[in-house]
Write a protein that holds these residues in place. Structure first.
Motif, short mmCIF file in Angstrom:
data_model
loop_
_atom_site.label_atom_id
_atom_site.label_comp_id
_atom_site.label_asym_id
_atom_site.label_seq_id
_atom_site.Cartn_x
_atom_site.Cartn_y
_atom_site.Cartn_z
N TYR A 185 0.83 -1.20 0.00
CA TYR A 185 0.00 0.00 0.00
C TYR A 185 0.87 1.26 0.00
CZ TYR A 185 -2.98 3.72 1.77
OH TYR A 185 -3.62 4.93 1.95
N ASP A 186 1.89 1.27 0.84
CA ASP A 186 2.77 2.44 0.93
C ASP A 186 3.44 2.75 -0.41
OD1 ASP A 186 2.15 2.79 3.61
OD2 ASP A 186 3.89 1.65 4.32
N LYS A 187 3.68 1.73 -1.22
CA LYS A 187 4.35 1.91 -2.51
C LYS A 187 3.38 2.34 -3.63
CE LYS A 187 8.11 -1.43 -1.85
NZ LYS A 187 8.17 -1.45 -0.42
N ILE A 188 2.08 2.04 -3.47
CA ILE A 188 1.14 2.26 -4.57
C ILE A 188 0.04 3.28 -4.27
CG2 ILE A 188 1.51 -0.05 -5.53
CD1 ILE A 188 -1.59 -0.31 -4.22
N LYS A 189 -0.06 3.74 -3.05
CA LYS A 189 -1.22 4.52 -2.62
C LYS A 189 -1.48 5.78 -3.42
CE LYS A 189 1.39 6.82 0.98
NZ LYS A 189 1.68 6.87 2.37
N ASP A 190 -0.46 6.37 -4.01
CA ASP A 190 -0.64 7.63 -4.72
C ASP A 190 -0.64 7.47 -6.24
OD1 ASP A 190 -0.67 9.08 -2.29
OD2 ASP A 190 1.51 8.98 -2.19
N ILE A 191 -0.74 6.26 -6.74
CA ILE A 191 -0.65 6.02 -8.18
C ILE A 191 -1.96 6.30 -8.91
CG2 ILE A 191 -0.17 4.27 -9.94
CD1 ILE A 191 2.26 5.23 -8.24
N ARG A 192 -3.06 5.87 -8.36
CA ARG A 192 -4.35 6.05 -9.05
C ARG A 192 -4.71 7.54 -9.09
NH1 ARG A 192 -7.41 2.42 -11.64
NH2 ARG A 192 -9.32 2.98 -10.58
N LYS A 193 -5.26 7.97 -10.21
CA LYS A 193 -5.72 9.35 -10.33
C LYS A 193 -6.86 9.57 -9.35
CE LYS A 193 -4.26 10.01 -15.07
NZ LYS A 193 -4.66 10.26 -16.46
N LYS A 194 -6.94 10.77 -8.81
CA LYS A 194 -7.93 11.09 -7.78
C LYS A 194 -9.37 10.88 -8.26
CE LYS A 194 -4.84 12.28 -4.82
NZ LYS A 194 -4.31 11.24 -4.02
N ASN A 195 -9.63 11.07 -9.55
CA ASN A 195 -10.99 10.93 -10.05
C ASN A 195 -11.35 9.49 -10.44
OD1 ASN A 195 -9.15 11.27 -12.20
ND2 ASN A 195 -10.79 11.82 -13.60
N TYR A 196 -10.41 8.55 -10.32
CA TYR A 196 -10.70 7.15 -10.61
C TYR A 196 -11.30 6.50 -9.36
CZ TYR A 196 -7.72 7.23 -14.83
OH TYR A 196 -7.18 7.49 -16.05
N LEU A 197 -12.37 5.78 -9.55
CA LEU A 197 -12.99 5.08 -8.42
C LEU A 197 -12.04 3.97 -7.95
CD1 LEU A 197 -16.64 4.78 -9.75
CD2 LEU A 197 -15.77 6.36 -8.01
N THR A 198 -11.68 4.04 -6.68
CA THR A 198 -10.68 3.12 -6.14
C THR A 198 -11.00 2.78 -4.70
OG1 THR A 198 -9.00 4.24 -7.49
CG2 THR A 198 -8.20 2.80 -5.72
N LYS A 199 -10.87 1.50 -4.38
CA LYS A 199 -10.94 1.06 -2.98
C LYS A 199 -9.76 0.14 -2.74
CE LYS A 199 -13.70 -0.83 0.68
NZ LYS A 199 -13.31 0.19 1.64
N ILE A 200 -8.96 0.49 -1.76
CA ILE A 200 -7.81 -0.35 -1.40
C ILE A 200 -8.13 -1.04 -0.09
CG2 ILE A 200 -5.35 -0.41 -0.81
CD1 ILE A 200 -4.99 2.05 -2.63
N ILE A 201 -7.99 -2.36 -0.09
CA ILE A 201 -8.26 -3.16 1.10
C ILE A 201 -6.93 -3.73 1.58
CG2 ILE A 201 -9.44 -5.19 2.03
CD1 ILE A 201 -11.62 -4.66 -0.14
N ILE A 202 -6.48 -3.25 2.71
CA ILE A 202 -5.22 -3.74 3.29
C ILE A 202 -5.53 -5.01 4.06
CG2 ILE A 202 -3.33 -3.23 4.88
CD1 ILE A 202 -3.75 -0.25 4.13
#
Length: 168
Positions: free
Chosen positions: A51-68
């Motif tokens: 998560y720490d390595k990828i958290k800022d990759i997706r564009k802010k307007n892309y629908l995203t849910k990250i489940i740690i």
């Protein structure tokens, strides 16, 4: 708003470089970063360090849910010891054409693959983005993108059958 397709992905460090087929973790992170740029609603399963390595990759307007998720909470990993015994069994190995395959050398790989089904089910049950179709996308699939335009509408939901298991 209806989003026809939600893609589900995940990435876990299983020490593939030393215990598996030699693929480097840093390569997977780079491939995943490109995969995450797909313009499609996405649910991502990963551990905290990923998560720490990828958290800022997706564009802010892309629908995203990250489940740690913690390693101990990955459902099929509870069978790791049994699978290790099976892949070392001489009778089992006699039936395998290529005993150097990742699935035999590093059995945790099999157990993670089986979790794709569990995670797809979870995402379809929760339906975070009001989708009709749920599709697994391997974290490293971007290594096959070549000249693919990440801004294209993908996947073409009209070509995907509903009520089928979709795995890229």
């Amino acid at each position: 708003m209806k989003n026809n397709v939600t893609c589900v992905s995940g990435l876990f460090n299983i020490n593939r470089e030393k215990e598996g087929d030699g693929r480097k973790w840093d390569e997977y992170i780079e491939w995943f970063k490109k995969t995450l740029q797909l313009n499609v609603p996405m649910v991502i399963f990963c551990e905290e360090d990923t998560y720490d390595k990828i958290k800022d990759i997706r564009k802010k307007n892309y629908l995203t849910k990250i489940i740690i998720i913690k390693r101990d909470d990955i459902y099929y990993l509870k069978y790791e010891e049994q699978v290790k015994k099976i892949v070392k069994d001489i009778n089992f190995l006699k039936k395998i054409k290529n005993t150097d395959r990742l699935e035999v050398k590093h059995p945790i790989y099999n157990l993670l693959i089986m979790n794709k089904i569990k995670w797809l089910k979870k995402v379809s049950d929760e339906n975070y983005f009001n989708s009709e179709i749920f599709m697994w996308v391997d974290a490293g699939c971007s290594r096959f993108f070549k000249n693919f335009n990440l801004n294209n509408e993908w996947p073409n939901f009209k070509k995907i059958e509903k009520n089928k298991l979709n795995i890229q």
